[in-house]
Design an enzyme around this catalytic site. Structure first.
Site, PDB file in Angstrom:
ATOM      1  N   CYS A   4       0.374   5.182   8.654  1.00  0.00           N
ATOM      2  CA  CYS A   4       0.025   5.352   7.241  1.00  0.00           C
ATOM      3  C   CYS A   4      -1.483   5.545   7.174  1.00  0.00           C
ATOM      4  O   CYS A   4      -2.253   4.653   7.545  1.00  0.00           O
ATOM      5  CB  CYS A   4       0.449   4.142   6.411  1.00  0.00           C
ATOM      6  SG  CYS A   4      -0.193   4.204   4.735  1.00  0.00           S
ATOM      7  N   GLY A  91       4.522  14.229  -7.658  1.00  0.00           N
ATOM      8  CA  GLY A  91       3.279  14.706  -7.057  1.00  0.00           C
ATOM      9  C   GLY A  91       2.678  13.778  -6.024  1.00  0.00           C
ATOM     10  O   GLY A  91       1.555  13.987  -5.568  1.00  0.00           O
ATOM     11  N   HIS A  96       1.524   5.347   0.036  1.00  0.00           N
ATOM     12  CA  HIS A  96       0.869   4.031   0.039  1.00  0.00           C
ATOM     13  C   HIS A  96       0.231   3.958  -1.344  1.00  0.00           C
ATOM     14  O   HIS A  96      -0.602   4.810  -1.687  1.00  0.00           O
ATOM     15  CB  HIS A  96      -0.163   3.959   1.173  1.00  0.00           C
ATOM     16  CG  HIS A  96      -0.948   2.686   1.215  1.00  0.00           C
ATOM     17  ND1 HIS A  96      -1.143   1.963   2.367  1.00  0.00           N
ATOM     18  CD2 HIS A  96      -1.618   2.015   0.242  1.00  0.00           C
ATOM     19  CE1 HIS A  96      -1.883   0.900   2.105  1.00  0.00           C
ATOM     20  NE2 HIS A  96      -2.190   0.915   0.819  1.00  0.00           N
ATOM     21  N   HIS A  98      -1.608   3.891  -4.728  1.00  0.00           N
ATOM     22  CA  HIS A  98      -3.021   4.109  -5.051  1.00  0.00           C
ATOM     23  C   HIS A  98      -3.169   4.635  -6.464  1.00  0.00           C
ATOM     24  O   HIS A  98      -2.257   5.245  -7.011  1.00  0.00           O
ATOM     25  CB  HIS A  98      -3.666   5.080  -4.051  1.00  0.00           C
ATOM     26  CG  HIS A  98      -2.962   6.395  -3.944  1.00  0.00           C
ATOM     27  ND1 HIS A  98      -1.803   6.568  -3.215  1.00  0.00           N
ATOM     28  CD2 HIS A  98      -3.241   7.600  -4.487  1.00  0.00           C
ATOM     29  CE1 HIS A  98      -1.403   7.828  -3.293  1.00  0.00           C
ATOM     30  NE2 HIS A  98      -2.257   8.477  -4.078  1.00  0.00           N
ATOM     31  N   HIS A 100      -5.609   7.074  -8.825  1.00  0.00           N
ATOM     32  CA  HIS A 100      -6.657   8.099  -8.883  1.00  0.00           C
ATOM     33  C   HIS A 100      -7.572   7.768 -10.066  1.00  0.00           C
ATOM     34  O   HIS A 100      -7.092   7.570 -11.184  1.00  0.00           O
ATOM     35  CB  HIS A 100      -6.056   9.486  -9.134  1.00  0.00           C
ATOM     36  CG  HIS A 100      -5.162   9.988  -8.046  1.00  0.00           C
ATOM     37  ND1 HIS A 100      -5.558  10.944  -7.137  1.00  0.00           N
ATOM     38  CD2 HIS A 100      -3.883   9.677  -7.724  1.00  0.00           C
ATOM     39  CE1 HIS A 100      -4.560  11.198  -6.302  1.00  0.00           C
ATOM     40  NE2 HIS A 100      -3.530  10.452  -6.638  1.00  0.00           N
TER      41      HIS A 100
HETATM   42  P1  5GP Z   1      -1.108  11.482  -4.149  1.00  0.00           P
HETATM   43  O1  5GP Z   1      -0.731  12.927  -4.283  1.00  0.00           O
HETATM   44  O2  5GP Z   1      -0.301  10.803  -3.073  1.00  0.00           O
HETATM   45  O3  5GP Z   1      -1.070  10.753  -5.455  1.00  0.00           O
HETATM   46  O4  5GP Z   1      -2.615  11.459  -3.722  1.00  0.00           O
HETATM   47  C1  5GP Z   1      -3.031  11.463  -2.401  1.00  0.00           C
HETATM   48  C2  5GP Z   1      -4.476  11.855  -2.410  1.00  0.00           C
HETATM   49  O5  5GP Z   1      -5.041  11.430  -1.183  1.00  0.00           O
HETATM   50  C3  5GP Z   1      -4.722  13.354  -2.519  1.00  0.00           C
HETATM   51  O6  5GP Z   1      -5.528  13.612  -3.674  1.00  0.00           O
HETATM   52  C4  5GP Z   1      -5.420  13.714  -1.214  1.00  0.00           C
HETATM   53  O7  5GP Z   1      -6.441  14.669  -1.395  1.00  0.00           O
HETATM   54  C5  5GP Z   1      -5.971  12.374  -0.748  1.00  0.00           C
HETATM   55  N1  5GP Z   1      -6.040  12.215   0.693  1.00  0.00           N
HETATM   56  C6  5GP Z   1      -5.053  12.491   1.600  1.00  0.00           C
HETATM   57  N2  5GP Z   1      -5.447  12.177   2.834  1.00  0.00           N
HETATM   58  C7  5GP Z   1      -6.711  11.679   2.716  1.00  0.00           C
HETATM   59  C8  5GP Z   1      -7.651  11.172   3.675  1.00  0.00           C
HETATM   60  O8  5GP Z   1      -7.410  11.127   4.876  1.00  0.00           O
HETATM   61  N3  5GP Z   1      -8.851  10.749   3.187  1.00  0.00           N
HETATM   62  C9  5GP Z   1      -9.149  10.782   1.852  1.00  0.00           C
HETATM   63  N4  5GP Z   1     -10.362  10.327   1.504  1.00  0.00           N
HETATM   64  N5  5GP Z   1      -8.293  11.250   0.940  1.00  0.00           N
HETATM   65  C10 5GP Z   1      -7.081  11.687   1.360  1.00  0.00           C
HETATM   66 ZN    ZN Z   2      -0.069   2.068   4.101  1.00  0.00          ZN
END
Ligand code: 5GP
Ligand code: ZN
Length: 104
Positions: A4, A91, A96, A98, A100
């Site tokens: 992860c 989306g 994991h 989080h 934004h």
């Molecule tokens: P999700 O789409 O899961 O809500 O958001 C995941 C976010 O994590 C995306 O905006 C993507 O750009 C960011 N992300 C994915 N891998 C990494 C990483 O290795 N480092 C950082 N800093 N951001 C990441």
């Molecule tokens: Zn995790």
């Protein structure tokens, strides 16, 4: 949790600089920002998604929202958006949990 990326980042294995950290969560810049300010607030403990939350995780998520506020205040943001993507269809790309934190 093995494999992860956010677990690895949260323990410092990737070298991603933290903008904020406390006992519950860490925050760092999104690697692919969708707005001029785009920060991710990530739990230290692995929870896959809001779908996987149990009632015992409610405080943790509240603390992550509070951490978002502290970060926004520190950056002097007049307003911002907090977003949680849930599930592939919602989306979510990294499974994991989080938040934004985005601002123009
Ligand atoms: P999700 O789409 O899961 O809500 O958001 C995941 C976010 O994590 C995306 O905006 C993507 O750009 C960011 N992300 C994915 N891998 C990494 C990483 O290795 N480092 C950082 N800093 N951001 C990441
Ligand atoms: Zn995790």
């Amino acid at each position: 949790m093995e494999n992860c990326i956010f677990c690895k980042i949260a323990v410092g294995d990737v070298g991603t600089p933290f903008l904020y950290e406390d006992v519950d969560c860490v925050a760092f810049n999104d690697i692919d920002p969708k707005s001029p300010t785009h920060i991710l607030i990530v739990s230290r403990r692995h929870i896959g998604s809001v779908v996987d939350m149990s009632e015992s995780d409610v405080d943790l998520l509240g603390r992550m929202v509070f951490a978002s506020k502290l970060i926004a205040n520190k950056l002097g943001l007049p307003g911002y958006r907090l977003q949680i993507n849930v599930g592939e269809a919602g989306g979510q790309e990294v499974f994991h949990i989080h938040i934004h934190l985005m601002s123009n």
